[in-house]
Design a protein around this motif. Structure first.
Motif, PDB file in Angstrom:
ATOM      1  N   LEU A  43       0.816  -1.193  -0.031  1.00  0.00           N
ATOM      2  CA  LEU A  43      -0.172   0.105  -0.127  1.00  0.00           C
ATOM      3  C   LEU A  43       0.794   1.484  -0.004  1.00  0.00           C
ATOM      4  CD1 LEU A  43      -3.025  -1.007   2.218  1.00  0.00           C
ATOM      5  CD2 LEU A  43      -2.818  -1.299  -0.127  1.00  0.00           C
ATOM      6  N   PRO A  44       2.019   1.281   0.937  1.00  0.00           N
ATOM      7  CA  PRO A  44       2.626   2.611   0.606  1.00  0.00           C
ATOM      8  C   PRO A  44       3.559   2.647  -0.681  1.00  0.00           C
ATOM      9  CG  PRO A  44       2.935   1.406   2.678  1.00  0.00           C
ATOM     10  CD  PRO A  44       2.386   0.437   2.082  1.00  0.00           C
ATOM     11  N   ARG A  45       3.578   1.489  -1.370  1.00  0.00           N
ATOM     12  CA  ARG A  45       4.340   1.386  -2.614  1.00  0.00           C
ATOM     13  C   ARG A  45       3.246   2.080  -3.762  1.00  0.00           C
ATOM     14  NH1 ARG A  45       5.446  -4.296  -3.778  1.00  0.00           N
ATOM     15  NH2 ARG A  45       6.904  -4.083  -1.945  1.00  0.00           N
ATOM     16  N   TRP A  46       2.201   1.834  -3.214  1.00  0.00           N
ATOM     17  CA  TRP A  46       1.177   2.322  -4.502  1.00  0.00           C
ATOM     18  C   TRP A  46       0.793   4.018  -4.271  1.00  0.00           C
ATOM     19  CZ3 TRP A  46      -3.705  -1.657  -3.737  1.00  0.00           C
ATOM     20  CH2 TRP A  46      -3.234  -2.744  -4.637  1.00  0.00           C
ATOM     21  N   VAL A  47       0.969   4.438  -2.886  1.00  0.00           N
ATOM     22  CA  VAL A  47       0.956   5.683  -2.808  1.00  0.00           C
ATOM     23  C   VAL A  47       1.958   6.473  -3.312  1.00  0.00           C
ATOM     24  CG1 VAL A  47       0.970   7.610  -0.768  1.00  0.00           C
ATOM     25  CG2 VAL A  47      -0.685   5.543  -0.911  1.00  0.00           C
ATOM     26  N   ASP A  48       3.384   6.117  -3.080  1.00  0.00           N
ATOM     27  CA  ASP A  48       4.334   6.495  -3.517  1.00  0.00           C
ATOM     28  C   ASP A  48       4.437   6.455  -5.256  1.00  0.00           C
ATOM     29  OD1 ASP A  48       7.432   7.341  -3.590  1.00  0.00           O
ATOM     30  OD2 ASP A  48       7.473   5.477  -4.843  1.00  0.00           O
ATOM     31  N   TRP A  49       3.830   5.589  -5.833  1.00  0.00           N
ATOM     32  CA  TRP A  49       3.816   5.707  -7.371  1.00  0.00           C
ATOM     33  C   TRP A  49       2.844   6.881  -7.656  1.00  0.00           C
ATOM     34  CZ3 TRP A  49      -0.884   5.353 -10.168  1.00  0.00           C
ATOM     35  CH2 TRP A  49      -0.609   5.176 -11.429  1.00  0.00           C
ATOM     36  N   ALA A  50       1.704   6.772  -6.918  1.00  0.00           N
ATOM     37  CA  ALA A  50       0.802   8.086  -7.381  1.00  0.00           C
ATOM     38  C   ALA A  50       1.267   9.436  -7.104  1.00  0.00           C
ATOM     39  CB  ALA A  50      -0.697   7.799  -6.280  1.00  0.00           C
ATOM     40  N   ASN A  51       2.198   9.370  -6.249  1.00  0.00           N
ATOM     41  CA  ASN A  51       2.712  10.805  -5.799  1.00  0.00           C
ATOM     42  C   ASN A  51       3.885  11.182  -6.968  1.00  0.00           C
ATOM     43  OD1 ASN A  51       1.275  11.216  -3.573  1.00  0.00           O
ATOM     44  ND2 ASN A  51       2.971  10.231  -2.263  1.00  0.00           N
ATOM     45  N   ARG A  52       4.170  10.071  -7.601  1.00  0.00           N
ATOM     46  CA  ARG A  52       5.395  10.104  -8.630  1.00  0.00           C
ATOM     47  C   ARG A  52       4.702  10.517 -10.157  1.00  0.00           C
ATOM     48  NH1 ARG A  52       7.907   6.229  -9.938  1.00  0.00           N
ATOM     49  NH2 ARG A  52       6.943   4.556  -8.233  1.00  0.00           N
ATOM     50  N   MET A  53       3.600   9.811 -10.066  1.00  0.00           N
ATOM     51  CA  MET A  53       2.833   9.686 -11.449  1.00  0.00           C
ATOM     52  C   MET A  53       2.159  10.960 -11.610  1.00  0.00           C
ATOM     53  SD  MET A  53       3.994   7.337 -13.521  1.00  0.00           S
ATOM     54  CE  MET A  53       5.634   7.476 -12.580  1.00  0.00           C
ATOM     55  N   ARG A  54       1.444  11.716 -10.653  1.00  0.00           N
ATOM     56  CA  ARG A  54       0.586  12.746 -11.175  1.00  0.00           C
ATOM     57  C   ARG A  54       1.184  13.903 -11.894  1.00  0.00           C
ATOM     58  NH1 ARG A  54      -0.474  11.967  -5.297  1.00  0.00           N
ATOM     59  NH2 ARG A  54      -2.490  11.010  -5.128  1.00  0.00           N
ATOM     60  N   PRO A  55       2.252  14.169 -11.435  1.00  0.00           N
ATOM     61  CA  PRO A  55       2.798  15.141 -12.729  1.00  0.00           C
ATOM     62  C   PRO A  55       2.871  14.523 -14.032  1.00  0.00           C
ATOM     63  CG  PRO A  55       4.393  15.332 -10.674  1.00  0.00           C
ATOM     64  CD  PRO A  55       3.250  14.038 -10.577  1.00  0.00           C
ATOM     65  N   ILE A  56       3.149  13.202 -14.216  1.00  0.00           N
ATOM     66  CA  ILE A  56       3.502  12.762 -15.476  1.00  0.00           C
ATOM     67  C   ILE A  56       1.996  12.673 -16.243  1.00  0.00           C
ATOM     68  CG2 ILE A  56       4.099  10.649 -16.630  1.00  0.00           C
ATOM     69  CD1 ILE A  56       6.328  10.170 -14.547  1.00  0.00           C
ATOM     70  N   PHE A  57       1.028  12.439 -15.509  1.00  0.00           N
ATOM     71  CA  PHE A  57      -0.297  12.282 -16.267  1.00  0.00           C
ATOM     72  C   PHE A  57      -0.947  13.659 -16.017  1.00  0.00           C
ATOM     73  CE2 PHE A  57       0.584   7.835 -15.383  1.00  0.00           C
ATOM     74  CZ  PHE A  57       0.431   7.194 -16.729  1.00  0.00           C
TER      75      PHE A  57
END
Length: 341
Positions: free
Chosen positions: A191-205
């Motif tokens: 679950l923390p890994r998923w949250v980290d992914w979202a934080n990294r991906m928001r600017p990209i998308f």
């Protein structure tokens, strides 16, 4: 809080039943609730549609009003925007609505997984990660929903990841057995890994038509359920596992959730917990009430005496148990309302 998610990748923890019971109780307390069935087994949908379940997917005026059809314009590249679906309103609880599931929803999982791992290198896929969030938000707006409750299938799929990071808060249902303890250790990493992914991906998308949610899912607590009671408390073998589950939550999940900003402020927890075990409720087996509730299409605590269909001492005992479950789920709903502000 707009989106509440119940999730555990371990099956058999009464996740869907809890979503149904909690959503129904929140609706009884005056909240407009949208149940979102993202589990291809569609058990939550069956609880609301009951005998009209099968025809719903064949009738011309309803077959395209489900979670899969709602995001199909994005996943199938149709020249339309995502729009709110016609939710199903419960005939027994006017504040309760359903965004039905679909048995073939997993067909979209490979494309979503590819899109979420492409770093937006393929522009035709850029709208997929935000599609589910867009559909739920639009449907909530259509019906002035106060809170949506999302039910996922047991697994660590791309769709589950996507809906998890789209939620505002989450509850982990568990059962007092060794496999639940193993599952919690996995969730503490995933679950923390998923949250980290979202934080990294928001600017990209950020240029996508359908945006990733800006929220960071917050942990409300765990529910421990499916155990037998002896002399007013959980039987000894269950109690040992329940204590271990609480220990894993405190010693493993809480520190990792804190590092990923997945916790509410400490004062929020103090408002709903007498101690620091983060256990929202301990819910014993429904036993004889459950088949009667399935037949009536309502939670066990909403059964009327006529729906219980018993007489004498048997009826009295079942009514007593029903009322205990009503108090239990009322307390759970109050805790959710309190912590969500």
């Amino acid at each position: 809080m707009k989106k509440l998610l119940l999730f555990n990748h371990k099956g058999g923890v009464s996740k869907t039943t809890s979503a149904f019971n909690i959503g129904w109780m929140l609706a009884l307390k005056g909240k407009k609730v949208l149940l979102v069935d993202a589990d291809p087994q569609c058990n939550l949908t069956g609880m609301i549609l009951n005998e009209s379940f099968e025809e719903y997917y064949w009738e011309e005026n309803t077959k395209n009003h489900n979670i899969m059809a709602g995001v199909s314009v994005a996943f199938e590249g149709k020249p339309h925007i995502i729009e709110a679906v016609d939710a199903v309103q419960s005939s027994d609880n006017s504040n309760l609505f359903l965004l039905p599931g679909h048995p073939n929803l997993t067909e979209y999982d490979p494309a979503l997984s590819f899109a979420q791992n492409s770093n937006n290198a393929i522009t035709t896929l850029q709208n997929l990660p935000g599609a589910f969030n867009e559909l739920i938000d639009r449907t909530c707006a259509k019906y002035n929903i106060d809170i949506s409750i999302i039910d996922l299938n047991p697994g660590l799929s791309a769709i589950n990841q996507n809906l998890f990071i789209s939620s505002d808060a989450f509850i982990i249902p568990t059962s007092p057995d060794p496999f639940s303890k193993m599952a919690l250790n996995t969730l503490s990493k995933v679950l923390p890994r998923w949250v980290d992914w979202a934080n990294r991906m928001r600017p990209i998308f950020s240029a996508a038509s359908y945006q990733l949610s800006e929220t960071n899912p917050k942990f409300i607590g765990e529910i421990i359920q499916r155990f037998n009671v002896r002399k007013g408390k959980a039987a000894k073998p269950y109690r040992d596992n329940m204590d271990e589950i609480k220990n894993i939550i405190n010693s493993t999940l809480i520190p990792r959730f804190a590092n990923s900003d997945m916790l509410f402020e400490e004062e929020k927890y103090k408002q709903i917990y007498l101690d620091s075990d983060y256990c929202i409720a301990e819910i014993p087996d429904f036993q004889g009430l459950l088949p009667k509730a399935h037949e009536a299409g309502v939670p066990v605590y909403a059964l009327t005496s006529s729906q219980i269909k018993e007489t004498g001492p048997v009826l009295e005992q079942l009514e007593k148990n029903r009322d205990k479950f009503y108090s239990l789920f009322s307390e759970i709903a109050d805790k959710i309302i309190t912590i969500s502000g």
